[in-house]
Design a protein around this motif. Structure first.
Motif, mmCIF file in Angstrom:
data_model
loop_
_atom_site.group_PDB
_atom_site.id
_atom_site.type_symbol
_atom_site.label_atom_id
_atom_site.label_comp_id
_atom_site.label_asym_id
_atom_site.label_seq_id
_atom_site.Cartn_x
_atom_site.Cartn_y
_atom_site.Cartn_z
ATOM 1 N N THR A 57 0.825 -1.210 0.000
ATOM 2 C CA THR A 57 0.000 0.000 0.000
ATOM 3 C C THR A 57 0.858 1.259 0.000
ATOM 4 O OG1 THR A 57 -1.775 -1.161 1.168
ATOM 5 C CG2 THR A 57 -1.790 1.244 1.241
ATOM 6 N N THR A 58 1.916 1.256 0.836
ATOM 7 C CA THR A 58 2.797 2.420 0.905
ATOM 8 C C THR A 58 3.493 2.665 -0.430
ATOM 9 O OG1 THR A 58 3.185 1.990 3.256
ATOM 10 C CG2 THR A 58 4.742 3.437 2.138
ATOM 11 N N LEU A 59 4.013 1.593 -1.022
ATOM 12 C CA LEU A 59 4.689 1.739 -2.314
ATOM 13 C C LEU A 59 3.722 2.212 -3.399
ATOM 14 C CD1 LEU A 59 7.057 -1.373 -2.433
ATOM 15 C CD2 LEU A 59 7.734 1.034 -2.461
ATOM 16 N N GLY A 60 2.512 1.654 -3.394
ATOM 17 C CA GLY A 60 1.520 2.065 -4.386
ATOM 18 C C GLY A 60 1.200 3.540 -4.287
ATOM 19 N N HIS A 89 14.899 7.669 -3.046
ATOM 20 C CA HIS A 89 16.037 7.284 -3.897
ATOM 21 C C HIS A 89 16.709 6.004 -3.398
ATOM 22 C CE1 HIS A 89 17.585 10.023 -0.743
ATOM 23 N NE2 HIS A 89 18.550 9.131 -0.670
ATOM 24 N N ALA A 90 16.340 5.558 -2.166
ATOM 25 C CA ALA A 90 16.930 4.333 -1.623
ATOM 26 C C ALA A 90 15.900 3.638 -0.745
ATOM 27 C CB ALA A 90 18.193 4.647 -0.825
ATOM 28 N N PHE A 128 18.197 -2.072 -1.067
ATOM 29 C CA PHE A 128 19.012 -2.900 -0.184
ATOM 30 C C PHE A 128 18.123 -3.950 0.504
ATOM 31 C CE2 PHE A 128 21.479 1.259 0.339
ATOM 32 C CZ PHE A 128 22.318 0.948 -0.729
ATOM 33 N N ALA A 129 18.700 -5.117 0.738
ATOM 34 C CA ALA A 129 17.995 -6.171 1.470
ATOM 35 C C ALA A 129 18.937 -6.734 2.527
ATOM 36 C CB ALA A 129 17.550 -7.289 0.519
ATOM 37 N N THR A 130 18.395 -7.015 3.706
ATOM 38 C CA THR A 130 19.229 -7.552 4.791
ATOM 39 C C THR A 130 18.375 -8.321 5.792
ATOM 40 O OG1 THR A 130 20.732 -6.983 6.617
ATOM 41 C CG2 THR A 130 19.006 -5.403 6.101
ATOM 42 N N ARG A 159 19.347 7.311 5.522
ATOM 43 C CA ARG A 159 19.265 7.750 4.127
ATOM 44 C C ARG A 159 18.340 6.867 3.291
ATOM 45 N NH1 ARG A 159 24.185 9.361 6.130
ATOM 46 N NH2 ARG A 159 25.184 11.188 5.166
ATOM 47 N N CYS A 160 17.698 5.907 3.909
ATOM 48 C CA CYS A 160 16.859 4.945 3.186
ATOM 49 C C CYS A 160 15.422 4.990 3.693
ATOM 50 C CB CYS A 160 17.395 3.522 3.347
ATOM 51 S SG CYS A 160 19.048 3.250 2.727
ATOM 52 N N GLN A 161 14.504 4.638 2.808
ATOM 53 C CA GLN A 161 13.122 4.386 3.227
ATOM 54 C C GLN A 161 13.037 2.910 3.588
ATOM 55 O OE1 GLN A 161 9.124 4.491 0.764
ATOM 56 N NE2 GLN A 161 9.723 6.573 1.346
ATOM 57 N N ARG A 162 12.727 2.650 4.851
ATOM 58 C CA ARG A 162 12.840 1.287 5.383
ATOM 59 C C ARG A 162 11.488 0.585 5.398
ATOM 60 N NH1 ARG A 162 15.310 -0.193 11.389
ATOM 61 N NH2 ARG A 162 14.222 -2.185 11.675
ATOM 62 N N PHE A 163 11.502 -0.690 4.961
ATOM 63 C CA PHE A 163 10.325 -1.539 5.028
ATOM 64 C C PHE A 163 10.678 -2.799 5.809
ATOM 65 C CE2 PHE A 163 9.492 0.788 1.016
ATOM 66 C CZ PHE A 163 8.267 1.347 1.363
#
Length: 542
Positions: free
Chosen positions: A42-45, A55-56, A175-177, A190-194
Motif C-alpha cells: 500500500t505504501t509503495l503504491g 532514492h533508496a 538494499f535487502a538484509t 538515508r533509506c526508506q525502510r520496510f
C-alpha cells in the motif's frame, strides 16, 4: 548429372526442461502474489501514484519473506512501460513489456544485482559509484539491488554514504538484509525502510495448497498446516519443505500426508503429545516415560517432544487469557487446550513452562538426550504436587487452601481458617515469614528493624537505623500475599524499640544472670574457684 537433395539438419532430440524447485518456480512476479506484506505494498503504491519515490529503499526481515523478490518487483514497477510501450511507473507492472521480462529473467542491463556477502570491499562499492554517474542505457531508472547489505565493510559503507544521500536522479538503490542492526545508522537514515513481516501460518498453508493444486499434488490440510508452522513465517523455507514432502510421497499417488510430514520433520504426533501432557498433570510417571520412549523409538527427537510440550503449555495459557484459537490446530487439540485452561491456574502454567524450558535446554545439550528427557519429565511430575508460593504462604498463615489446580498426588485437607490472617505482633509476623520460606527477609528484619508502631495494616520503623527501600518493598509484597491486604510501611525519625535479635540476646543474658544468682550456683562457683557456667541457651537468632 544426378540430382542432389538437401535433407536439412537431422532431427534433434527434445531437451527436457531442467526442474526448478518450488521456491524458485513460485517466486512472486507481481505485488499481488507477495503474501503477507499488504502494508508495504500500500505504501509503495501510494508513493508511485503520487510520484514521491525515495532514492533508496531498505527491505529487512527474516529469511524467505520476500526481501529480494520485493526489490525485483520494485525494479519492475519503476521501469515498466506497459504492453503498448507508453506506460509509466506503476504498482501493477504488466510483466509482458521488455523491461519487465528482462528484469524477471535477470538480464536487464540497467538493473544490477550485487551480493554483498561476496563483494564486501570498498573497491566493489567504488565500481557502483563510478557507474552510477552514467545514465541508464534503456530503462527509466538505473537500479542497484544489494543483497545482504549488512555484509559490506565499514569502509565500503563510508564510501557509499555521499552517493546514497545525493544520487543522480536516474539511480535507485534497493538494499535487502536479514540483520538490520548491523547496518550503520548513517545508512539507515538515508533509506526508506520496510520491515517485512513473518508470514502468518494460515496464509502460508493457503499458499501451499494453491501450489499443490498447480502441481497436481494431493495434500492433506493438516500436512500443509504442519509445514506452515515448521516454516516459521518463511515462504521459501516452507516451499522447500513442501518440495521435500512431495518427493517423500513418491509415485504411489498417496499425496502429502500429515503422518509422512511428521516423520520427515521428526515432529511429535499431536495426539501422543496430548496424552503425554495429560500424564504429566496426573502424576503418572510410568505412563509418561513409556509414552516418551515410544515416540523416541519412532524416531522423534527428545528435544522435539519437549518443544511440543512447551507449545502445549503456551497454547493453554493463551486459551486461558482468552486468546484467539489457532485455526490450523485440530479440533481435538483446541478442545483439550480449552479444558486444561479451565482447570489449570496461571501459577501452575508458569511453573510448568519454567520446568519444561529448563528441561528443553538440558536435553538440547545433553550427552544422553533421551535419559535427560526422562529426568526432565520426572522433575515436572514430582514438582507438580508442590504448592505455589501464594498457596504456601496461605498455609503457613493458617489460611484455607486454594482449590487444586492440577491432578497430581492428593493433598492433605487444610486446617480450618483462623479468625484473622494478620499475625498478633511483629515477632509473630517475622516468624511467619521465616516459616514461609522468606528466610533472608526475616533475618534482615530480626537484625535491622527497630519497631516504632505495629498497628496492622500499618507498620512504622525507626529511621535512626534505616531499612533499605528494597527490603520495605519486599516486605510489603510478602505481607499482601500472606494477609490479602495492602500494608502501609513507613519510617519515623525516632529511636524505636530494640531489634528482635537484640531483645533475644538481652533475654538470654537476663536468664543467665538469674541462674548465676541462685544460691546453688553461687555455692558451686565459690567451691570451685575459676569455674564458669556453660550456658547452652545462649544463642543468636540469625
Amino acid at each position: 548429372m544426378a540430382d542432389s537433395f538437401d535433407l536439412g539438419e537431422p532431427p534433434q532430440p527434445v531437451k527436457a526442461e531442467a526442474y526448478r524447485v518450488l521456491a524458485r518456480k513460485y517466486r512472486p512476479q507481481t505485488f499481488a502474489e507477495l503474501i503477507g506484506q499488504d502494508a508495504m505494498v500500500t505504501t509503495l503504491g501510494n508513493a508511485i501514484a503520487r510520484d514521491r519515490l525515495a532514492h533508496a529503499f531498505l527491505m529487512t526481515g527474516v529469511r524467505g519473506v520476500g526481501k529480494t523478490s520485493t526489490a525485483r518487483l520494485i525494479a519492475k514497477a519503476l521501469n515498466c512501460i506497459g504492453p503498448d510501450g507508453q506506460g509509466g511507473p506503476t504498482i501493477d507492472p504488466c510483466g509482458v513489456c521488455e523491461p519487465c521480462r528482462a528484469i524477471a529473467e535477470g538480464r536487464h542491463i540497467d538493473v544490477i544485482e550485487m551480493d554483498a556477502a561476496s563483494h564486501t570491499g570498498v573497491d566493489d562499492v567504488r565500481e557502483i559509484i563510478d557507474a552510477s554517474r552514467y545514465a541508464a542505457v534503456s530503462a527509466r531508472f538505473k537500479i542497484y539491488i544489494v543483497d545482504e547489505v549488512h555484509m559490506l565493510s565499514k569502509n565500503a559503507f563510508n564510501a557509499l554514504l555521499k552517493t546514497l544521500e545525493e544520487p543522480p536522479a536516474h539511480v535507485k538503490f534497493l538494499f535487502a538484509t536479514t540483520e538490520v542492526n548491523k547496518v550503520p545508522i548513517t545508512v539507515l537514515s538515508r533509506c526508506q525502510r520496510f520491515d517485512l513481516r513473518r508470514i502468518p501460518a494460515d496464509k502460508l498453508a493457503k499458499h501451499f495448497a494453491e501450489v499443490c493444486e498447480k502441481e497436481g499434488v494431493a495434500a492433506e490440510s493438516e500436512a500443509l498446516a504442519l509445514i506452515a508452522r515448521a516454516a516459521e513465517g518463511s515462504a521459501r523455507d516452507g516451499l522447500s519443505i513442501l518440495d521435500q514432502a512431495i518427493a517423500h510421497a513418491g509415485l504411489e499417488g498417496g499425496g502429502v500426508t500429515a503422518d509422512a510430514v511428521r516423520q520427515m520433520l521428526g515432529l511429535s504426533d499431536r495426539g501422543a503429545v496430548r496424552d503425554l501432557f495429560a500424564m504429566l498433570l496426573a502424576g503418572d510417571s510410568a505412563g509418561a516415560l513409556g509414552s516418551l520412549r515410544r515416540q523416541y523409538d519412532y524416531g522423534v527427537d527428545p528435544v522435539a517432544v519437549l518443544r511440543a510440550l512447551l507449545e502445549t503449555v503456551h497454547g493453554v495459557t493463551l486459551s486461558k487469557v482468552g486468546g484467539t484459537d489457532d485455526l490450523a490446530q485440530a479440533v481435538e487439540e483446541r478442545a483439550a487446550r480449552t479444558d486444561w485452561a479451565a482447570n489449570l491456574s496461571f501459577p501452575a502454567l508458569h511453573r510448568l513452562w519454567q520446568l519444561l524450558l529448563k528441561g528443553h535446554d538440558e536435553v538440547a545439550h545433553a550427552a544422553l538426550p533421551i535419559e535427560a528427557a526422562e529426568m526432565a519429565l520426572l522433575r515436572v511430575i514430582h514438582a507438580s504436587s508442590l504448592p505455589d508460593p501464594g498457596e504456601l504462604a496461605r498455609r503457613l498463615a493458617g489460611a484455607p487452601e486454594a482449590a487444586p489446580t492440577q491432578a497430581p498426588a492428593p493433598v492433605p485437607a487444610a486446617p480450618p481458617p483462623p479468625a484473622s490472617l494478620v499475625p498478633a505482633d511483629f515477632a509473630a509476623l517475622v516468624d511467619a515469614l521465616d516459616g514461609g520460606g522468606q528466610l533472608a527477609l526475616a533475618a534482615r528484619l530480626r537484625h535491622g528493624a527497630r519497631l516504632v508502631r505495629y498497628a496492622p495494616p500499618e507498620i512504622v520503623f525507626s529511621g535512626s537505623r534505616p531499612i533499605a527501600t528494597d527490603t520495605l518493598a519486599e516486605l510489603a509484597a510478602a505481607l499482601k500475599c500472606m494477609t490479602k491486604q495492602v500494608w502501609k510501611l513507613s519510617l519515623d525519625d525516632v529511636p524505636g524499640e530494640p531489634t528482635l535479635n537484640e531483645r533475644q540476646l538481652a533475654a538470654d543474658a537476663a536468664e543467665r544472670q538469674a541462674m548465676l544468682d541462685t544460691p546453688l550456683v553461687r555455692a558451686a562457683l565459690a567451691a570451685f574457684p575459676g569455674a564458669e557456667l556453660e550456658w547452652p541457651n545462649q544463642r543468636s537468632t540469625a
